[in-house]
Design a protein around this motif. Structure first.
Motif: not given
Length: 519
Positions: A89-90, A121, A124, A126-128, A130-131
């Motif tokens: 997770n992020e 950062e 992105r 962590k977001k990417n 997670a996806e």
């Protein structure tokens, strides 16, 4: 065996040149030789992940062949999403230690951490991640490659899912050489043109024996999305992109390949990973077939009532009088049928839908799927029951938790490899001048708060420390998932803070303030 392979490669190269460098499939390239079954497996996984199934053909009551959509539960997507959410997770923290373990003094690792935090950062990350973990677990792999945007002086990330990355050379340590594929389109009039860029990453030796990392770009053009096409100049799409780039000073490939935990038992000699449902293909098919039949039975099971054709007459009677409408014209329940004068004018032929039988059948197949995917009983349910909470997962030493931990280790090694690749690339392009950390100097905290009770961990390790079984630095490392250097720095800060509030030190400072320093 090697001689036979060389002969095959020779014929491939000859055919490649004679055809004007036109590729029908990725395997037509002379450098690429992947088991076609592996490519077929990945493409099948992608179709199922997308929910792309062929239509169902059936014969209606008039003997006509019809088609309808195949209804599925798409458990390949659902299972990957469930597990991906448990793995990453992020809130994950990635830290590069900022102290030299041997000399115990500040070094360039602090700069390294600042650079890594900025790059992650900016992209992105962590977001990417997670996806992208979702298709990674479903299809069987993911490749991420950092590259330098020279104009912006920024390091960017290029992501490639399983059907866009192909290994060239591998060993027990992983894949050393590989190809990344990316597709772009252009509209020329009413025609859509597909451009495929193949990016080859290979290790080569220089004349003096130095290892060089060589990136070669090839562009192909086609009007058919299923064909790679004919090779064309790079500037048709990518202005300023060099055909070949050589980088010195790298210790590992720039691309980092993540594959789900577990051995590829379907093709033991392949370096590619398996999707988490690849050993459950038949079970998935059984679930989808049952669900499709259930859906069709519901659709066909609407109430049906046969009535005499006299009741649905739409023609004037013999006297010329207009017909009397008996039923609402918007109702589709009633079907006309010729009936004799002594028969009932209304016959209800509706049959009950076998709802419970279908639910039981699907749930039984879901239990089989859980077993095959090493997930706990109750992970999936078709009867509306809620899933287990994360607390229950841990307290019961849950199988899902153990399976999740296997994937966490693979993701952790992937992230550490990407950190090293980012720093080595930055150093090669003069964006960074410090030392390159090893994996031991990189900490990845997956924020396991929902899975691990930090207070319970602290109590356990605190007791172990009290009896002298474990040093304080090790306790900090295990509870807070930070590198050893960071733990040592925290411990030093703790000692300094304790010294400030120590009563003896406070008394000494008060005395000095009142009477001054003693001679």
């Amino acid at each position: 065996m090697k001689v036979i392979q060389r002969i095959k490669n020779l014929f491939k190269r000859g055919g490649y040149a004679l055809s004007g460098q036109t590729l029908m499939t990725i395997n037509d390239h002379p450098k690429i030789n992947i088991d076609p079954k592996e490519l077929e497996r990945i493409e099948r996984n992608l179709r199922q992940y997308q929910g792309d199934y062929p239509p169902v053909k059936y014969v209606n009551s008039q003997g006509e062949t019809k088609e309808r959509d195949f209804m599925t539960l798409n458990l390949r997507k659902l299972s990957a999403s469930v597990l991906a959410g448990l793995i990453f997770n992020e809130q994950c923290e990635i830290v590069v230690s900022d102290a030299d373990e041997e000399n115990n003094k500040p070094n360039t690792f602090k700069t390294a951490n600042d650079l890594v935090q900025h790059v992650f950062e900016h992209n992105r990350f962590k977001k990417n991640l997670a996806e992208y973990l979702d298709p990674t677990l479903a299809l069987g792999g993911l490749a991420v490659r950092p590259y330098v945007d020279v104009q912006a002086k920024e390091i960017e990330f290029s992501w490639a899912i399983a059907n866009a990355f192909f290994p060239l050379r591998s060993n027990s340590s992983g894949i050393s050489d590989g190809v990344l594929k990316s597709v772009t389109t252009k509209n020329v009039g009413k025609q859509t043109v597909y451009y495929t860029l193949l990016e080859f990453h290979e290790w080569k030796k220089s004349e003096d024996g130095t290892s060089l990392y060589v990136i070669t770009n090839e562009l192909y053009k086609s009007e058919n999305p299923k064909i790679i096409g004919k090779r064309v100049p790079l500037n048709e799409v990518y202005e300023g992109l060099e055909e070949t780039t050589t980088i010195k000073g790298l210790s590992r490939p720039l691309f980092n390949y993540l594959k789900p935990a577990g051995f590829n038992n379907i093709n033991p000699h392949s370096p590619l990973g398996l999707g988490i449902a690849d050993n459950s293909v038949h079970t998935l098919q059984k679930i989808n077939d049952t669900y499709d039949q259930f859906w069709w039975e519901i659709k066909m099971g609407q109430r049906t009532v046969f009535v005499s054709d006299r009741m649905l007459a739409t023609l004037p009677d013999e006297s010329g009088n207009p017909p009397i409408q008996v039923f609402d014209p918007d109702v589709n329940v009633y079907k006309s049928m010729r009936m004799g004068a002594d028969e009932e004018v209304i016959k209800d032929v509706t049959r009950d839908i076998r709802t419970q039988q279908y639910i039981d059948a699907i749930n039984q197949s879901l239990r089989t799927l859980e077993m095959e995917m090493k997930l706990s009983v109750g992970t999936f349910s078709f009867d509306g029951r809620s899933m287990k909470t994360a607390t229950e997962v841990v307290s019961e030493n849950d199988l899902t938790y153990r399976t999740r931990n296997e994937h966490v280790y693979a993701v952790e090694q992937f992230i550490k490899g990407l950190v090293v690749s980012v720093l080595e690339l930055a150093k090669a392009f003069n964006l960074f001048s410090g030392e390159i950390p090893t994996f031991e100097h990189i900490g990845v905290d997956f924020d396991d708060g929902v899975f691990q009770d930090r207070s319970a961990l602290l109590k356990f390790y605190g007791q172990a420390k009290t009896f002298g079984f474990i040093p304080t630095v090790e306790v900090i490392q295990r509870v807070f998932k930070v590198p050893k250097e960071t733990a040592e720095e925290w411990l030093k800060m703790i000692h300094e803070e304790q010294a400030v509030i120590d009563p003896i030190n406070i008394s000494d400072r008060s005395s000095k303030k009142m009477f001054g320093d003693e001679e």
